[in-house]
Design a protein around this motif. Sequence first.
Motif, PDB file in Angstrom:
ATOM      1  N   LEU A  50      21.779  65.057  84.613  1.00  0.00           N
ATOM      2  CA  LEU A  50      21.232  66.345  84.209  1.00  0.00           C
ATOM      3  C   LEU A  50      21.067  66.446  82.696  1.00  0.00           C
ATOM      4  CD1 LEU A  50      23.342  68.566  86.622  1.00  0.00           C
ATOM      5  CD2 LEU A  50      21.091  67.546  87.009  1.00  0.00           C
ATOM      6  N   SER A  51      21.806  65.652  81.950  1.00  0.00           N
ATOM      7  CA  SER A  51      21.639  65.465  80.510  1.00  0.00           C
ATOM      8  C   SER A  51      22.322  64.145  80.189  1.00  0.00           C
ATOM      9  CB  SER A  51      22.252  66.624  79.705  1.00  0.00           C
ATOM     10  OG  SER A  51      23.658  66.517  79.654  1.00  0.00           O
ATOM     11  N   ASP A  52      22.392  63.801  78.888  1.00  0.00           N
ATOM     12  CA  ASP A  52      23.030  62.516  78.574  1.00  0.00           C
ATOM     13  C   ASP A  52      24.532  62.543  78.853  1.00  0.00           C
ATOM     14  OD1 ASP A  52      24.497  62.696  75.560  1.00  0.00           O
ATOM     15  OD2 ASP A  52      22.998  64.223  75.983  1.00  0.00           O
ATOM     16  N   ARG A  53      25.127  63.747  78.993  1.00  0.00           N
ATOM     17  CA  ARG A  53      26.564  63.820  79.297  1.00  0.00           C
ATOM     18  C   ARG A  53      26.871  64.868  80.366  1.00  0.00           C
ATOM     19  NH1 ARG A  53      30.050  65.236  75.662  1.00  0.00           N
ATOM     20  NH2 ARG A  53      28.589  66.158  74.177  1.00  0.00           N
ATOM     21  N   LYS A  54      25.924  65.096  81.274  1.00  0.00           N
ATOM     22  CA  LYS A  54      26.165  65.943  82.442  1.00  0.00           C
ATOM     23  C   LYS A  54      25.532  65.285  83.656  1.00  0.00           C
ATOM     24  CE  LYS A  54      25.562  70.650  84.274  1.00  0.00           C
ATOM     25  NZ  LYS A  54      24.925  71.977  84.038  1.00  0.00           N
ATOM     26  N   ILE A 397      15.477  65.326  80.002  1.00  0.00           N
ATOM     27  CA  ILE A 397      14.866  64.077  79.541  1.00  0.00           C
ATOM     28  C   ILE A 397      15.952  63.134  79.032  1.00  0.00           C
ATOM     29  CG2 ILE A 397      13.344  63.070  77.792  1.00  0.00           C
ATOM     30  CD1 ILE A 397      11.528  65.493  78.132  1.00  0.00           C
ATOM     31  N   GLY A 398      16.937  63.681  78.299  1.00  0.00           N
ATOM     32  CA  GLY A 398      18.055  62.865  77.851  1.00  0.00           C
ATOM     33  C   GLY A 398      18.851  62.296  79.009  1.00  0.00           C
ATOM     34  N   GLY A 399      18.978  63.058  80.096  1.00  0.00           N
ATOM     35  CA  GLY A 399      19.671  62.553  81.270  1.00  0.00           C
ATOM     36  C   GLY A 399      18.944  61.391  81.911  1.00  0.00           C
ATOM     37  N   GLY A 405      19.262  53.541  81.116  1.00  0.00           N
ATOM     38  CA  GLY A 405      19.949  52.610  80.230  1.00  0.00           C
ATOM     39  C   GLY A 405      19.792  52.886  78.760  1.00  0.00           C
ATOM     40  N   GLY A 406      19.173  54.011  78.389  1.00  0.00           N
ATOM     41  CA  GLY A 406      19.037  54.358  76.985  1.00  0.00           C
ATOM     42  C   GLY A 406      18.220  53.324  76.228  1.00  0.00           C
ATOM     43  N   LEU A 411      13.082  51.369  78.701  1.00  0.00           N
ATOM     44  CA  LEU A 411      12.211  52.199  77.877  1.00  0.00           C
ATOM     45  C   LEU A 411      12.273  51.869  76.395  1.00  0.00           C
ATOM     46  CD1 LEU A 411      12.780  55.670  79.561  1.00  0.00           C
ATOM     47  CD2 LEU A 411      10.723  54.252  79.695  1.00  0.00           C
ATOM     48  N   GLY A 412      13.385  51.314  75.918  1.00  0.00           N
ATOM     49  CA  GLY A 412      13.538  51.094  74.489  1.00  0.00           C
ATOM     50  C   GLY A 412      13.816  52.384  73.739  1.00  0.00           C
ATOM     51  N   PHE A 413      13.516  52.401  72.441  1.00  0.00           N
ATOM     52  CA  PHE A 413      13.798  53.568  71.593  1.00  0.00           C
ATOM     53  C   PHE A 413      12.689  54.615  71.703  1.00  0.00           C
ATOM     54  CE2 PHE A 413      16.807  50.705  69.716  1.00  0.00           C
ATOM     55  CZ  PHE A 413      17.811  51.528  69.225  1.00  0.00           C
ATOM     56  N   PRO A 414      13.050  55.893  71.477  1.00  0.00           N
ATOM     57  CA  PRO A 414      12.016  56.929  71.468  1.00  0.00           C
ATOM     58  C   PRO A 414      11.064  56.754  70.293  1.00  0.00           C
ATOM     59  CG  PRO A 414      14.107  57.842  70.728  1.00  0.00           C
ATOM     60  CD  PRO A 414      14.395  56.453  71.220  1.00  0.00           C
ATOM     61  N   THR A 415       9.804  57.089  70.526  1.00  0.00           N
ATOM     62  CA  THR A 415       8.794  57.023  69.474  1.00  0.00           C
ATOM     63  C   THR A 415       8.194  58.389  69.170  1.00  0.00           C
ATOM     64  OG1 THR A 415       7.078  56.496  71.106  1.00  0.00           O
ATOM     65  CG2 THR A 415       8.198  54.644  70.023  1.00  0.00           C
ATOM     66  N   SER A 416       8.666  59.408  69.871  1.00  0.00           N
ATOM     67  CA  SER A 416       8.198  60.766  69.609  1.00  0.00           C
ATOM     68  C   SER A 416       9.352  61.724  69.849  1.00  0.00           C
ATOM     69  CB  SER A 416       7.026  61.145  70.536  1.00  0.00           C
ATOM     70  OG  SER A 416       7.505  61.544  71.811  1.00  0.00           O
ATOM     71  N   PRO A 417       9.306  62.911  69.260  1.00  0.00           N
ATOM     72  CA  PRO A 417      10.256  63.950  69.642  1.00  0.00           C
ATOM     73  C   PRO A 417       9.861  64.504  71.014  1.00  0.00           C
ATOM     74  CG  PRO A 417       8.653  64.852  68.141  1.00  0.00           C
ATOM     75  CD  PRO A 417       8.351  63.377  68.243  1.00  0.00           C
TER      76      PRO A 417
END
Length: 606
Positions: A50-54, A397-399, A405-406, A411-417
């Motif tokens: 649900l998020s990166d830590r939920k 989206i963070g979830g 796998g972050g 996906l690799g690193f984000p390139t946009s906000p």
Amino acid sequence: MVAGALTATLVAVGSGTVASVGVAAAAPALSAPAATQAGAGAVLSNVEWLSDRKVALWIDSPSMGTPIQVQVLLARDWNITPDAKFPAVFMLDGLRATDEENGWTYETDAEAFFADKNVNVVLPVGGESSFYADWADQDNGRNYQWETFLTQELPPILEGQWRTTQTRGVVGLSMGGTSAMFLAARNQGFFDFAASLSGMLTTTSLGMPQAIQYAMIDAGGFDSRAMWGPPSAPAWAEHDPYLLAEHLRGVSLYVSSGSGTTGPYDQPSDIPGVSTNYAGMGLEILSRLTSQTFATKLNTLGIPAQIVYRPSGTHSWPYWEFELHQLWPQLANAIGVPVDKPACSAEGSIGGAAAANGWIGDCLTPAYQVAGGTVQDFRFGRIFDGGSGAQPVAGRIGGEYSRTGGPGGALGFPTSPELGTPDGRGRFNHFQNGSIYWTPQTGAHAVGGVIRDEWARQGWEGGPLGYPVGAEVPTPGKDGAVQGFEIGAMYTSPANGTHAVQGEIMRKYAETGWEGGWLGFPKTSEIPVKDNGRFNEFEAGNIYWSHATGAWTVELGPIFDAWEREGYENGRLGFPISDKFAIPGGVQQNFQFGYVTVMGDTVEVH
């Protein structure tokens, strides 16, 4: 002590037993809880980030015979120290618990509050009117065996991949406050801390079984006799925090209640001291009386506890949110974690991104290295820098990013906000090797590789498929992959490329068994034809659709060849209006203006 409140800290003052009027004084002889008899064996069947830590965990419970949802707020250092384990805090809901979300995260700031705490917060979902107990009988369509689930089936799962230790605290409000105390007493050594916020801490005193029965009928139509039998049954005493008080020795205890009068979070009525929350007034008065009786018992037994009697306040969420903040130092000390987060600051490119995105909140960790770049955790998300600029990723989206796998995943690193979609429905982040799209209706899903390339070519979410509704998954038993979208699916295979199947053609494709059926993989996306019709080519045939005729298959072979010679749908036969079907001595397929038969080697157009 809590400033501005009347508090009393009970300490050991000697031995003996004091019985309040109408309350049995003798502690019941506890039978072994059903939990110890049933054993574990629960299976984690599904995980949703649900998020990166939920996370939401669906656990198949042997005792309850159904999947149970438990949401977990992961500890502050979950990402920065991936090998660490963390104590657990169980947060129990009230009588009107829903099957969608635990009230602590729906009604209070618990998620933001615990973000900087180094504990895994365990939030059972559901259990309306259950008292988190093992019930004697099923009722109202539910087979409640919550004590077994919480103390036997759930812990092995938490202690596995969810990196949770056997150091635990429990906090409950109202019904959950009652449960927090009797669960800690009935399962000695399981909890190191137990807090009751506005709980009913006697269940067998005069009138309490009847009050509980009335409340359970009002909250979901449940019958307390299915829970513990008639009021004279031993199970009532076996779940009475007052009678079980002796078994709480060694547990760090916190008990609070208001007075029932209008407080700072209430809407006052025309009567001085009386709020418009009339039911909340009565319930809090009852909680205050039973909490006082319970506190007296603890005092008599010489069991220390922090008892907080608030000078005002009703039975409602704003007071429990306030109380959660007040009890944290005692809870933290009891389970051995720091009360305050360590100092940190956001600097460099990450600091610039944090300043430009103030919604992400304060930092929780220092910046730390991951493969290919740097990341830092904040209260409401994370900021990543893979060398081409720092970008925030948060929320659903963070979830999904964590699930894939972050930065070390596909996906690799984000390139946009995080950006809004042109139609206003959704949000998205782009990454080095894909994107994640989210809407309230569809959830958050990653789209990458050749499927994203073709989806983008067709117009992204504004194209014929709409938003993604699931993850890309391998096709069973075949070399390929598929991803579901609102209006259809995108298929890819090495031999046939990447193509969309949608709408009525998709429904017909499903009837044939998808790619595992006789048609095989698609070889084209949808192609327009006359009269606003459409068709897709597949490995072994085509599916044609028009408003007038619906969707039908035409298998490669003699019927298809004959139809081709007649000019397909543009010829004298028109669109198909049936699939191929058997006739005596052969097969036939019907079209708008005729039919084709195959009898042995003879093909005839009629």
